[in-house]
Scaffold this motif. Structure first.
Motif, PDB file in Angstrom:
ATOM      1  N   ALA A  30      -5.166  -2.508   1.580  1.00  0.00           N
ATOM      2  CA  ALA A  30      -4.906  -2.140   2.978  1.00  0.00           C
ATOM      3  C   ALA A  30      -5.536  -3.134   3.944  1.00  0.00           C
ATOM      4  CB  ALA A  30      -5.415  -0.729   3.249  1.00  0.00           C
TER       5      ALA A  30
ATOM      6  N   THR B 265       0.838  -1.197   0.000  1.00  0.00           N
ATOM      7  CA  THR B 265       0.000   0.000   0.000  1.00  0.00           C
ATOM      8  C   THR B 265       0.876   1.251   0.000  1.00  0.00           C
ATOM      9  OG1 THR B 265      -1.684  -1.211   1.230  1.00  0.00           O
ATOM     10  CG2 THR B 265      -1.896   1.174   1.172  1.00  0.00           C
TER      11      THR B 265
ATOM     12  N   LEU C 126      -7.048   0.434  -3.239  1.00  0.00           N
ATOM     13  CA  LEU C 126      -6.212   0.634  -2.052  1.00  0.00           C
ATOM     14  C   LEU C 126      -6.903   0.120  -0.794  1.00  0.00           C
ATOM     15  CD1 LEU C 126      -4.785   4.191  -2.773  1.00  0.00           C
ATOM     16  CD2 LEU C 126      -3.468   2.067  -2.632  1.00  0.00           C
TER      17      LEU C 126
END
Length: 177
Positions: A144, A3, A140
């Motif tokens: 994450a 990330t 993302l």
């Protein structure tokens, strides 16, 4: 890639000063500690964490209450939030930003923020890139979640008093203080 690498790449592609992805706490999802990846300098991140500025961060406060994207210039600030933003500006990080909020089907929420120092053309820039930002945020978010789950495997959680003691130690306080 991680990330952190993804947001660095995003910063370069978008030509913005900073990108931050913040997974908001959700005890029902097993994420007791916040998961944050940012391009802000380590000195600012340390100051932010040591002073528990998340409590008065107007961007996070707004994101926790709403799901719609927002410009930082549209935030209504109380006195404590004004002080937090002044601290942010004094660190040379500016206040020109835009944040997207994503809530997945399991109730896990993340905030993707992009920012830059110069306000000129910001609204048009964001409008021109809105679709790509939304897609990148969803990607993302998933990345994450996977990293956050891996990070918490076998790692003991600290009690509030333990966090407080750790913060005091980082500030250089003695045992008696």
């Amino acid at each position: 890639n991680s990330t952190a690498e993804a947001i660095e790449t995003m910063r370069a592609i978008l030509n913005v000063d900073h990108v931050t992805l913040h997974m908001l706490n959700n005890p029902t999802a097993g994420l007791d500690n916040p998961f944050v990846r940012t391009t802000y300098p380590e000195s600012w991140v340390s100051r932010y964490l040591l002073n528990n500025l998340a409590v008065s961060d107007p961007v996070l406060q707004r994101a926790q209450k709403a799901d719609a994207p927002f410009f930082w210039s549209d935030l209504s600030l109380d006195d404590e939030q004004i002080r937090t933003m002044e601290d942010f500006v004094s660190a040379g990080l500016g206040t020109v930003g835009f944040s997207l909020v994503h809530l997945d089907q399991h109730g896990r929420k993340s905030v993707l923020s992009i920012s830059r120092l110069e306000p000129e053309g910001w609204a048009k820039y964001v409008a021109d890139n809105a679709d790509g930002l939304q897609r990148a945020h969803m990607d993302l978010h998933v990345k994450a979640l996977a990293e956050a789950a891996a990070d918490t495997m076998g790692v003991p959680q600290l009690a509030p008093r333990e966090y407080e003691c750790l913060r005091f130690t980082a500030q250089g306080k003695t045992y008696s203080e």
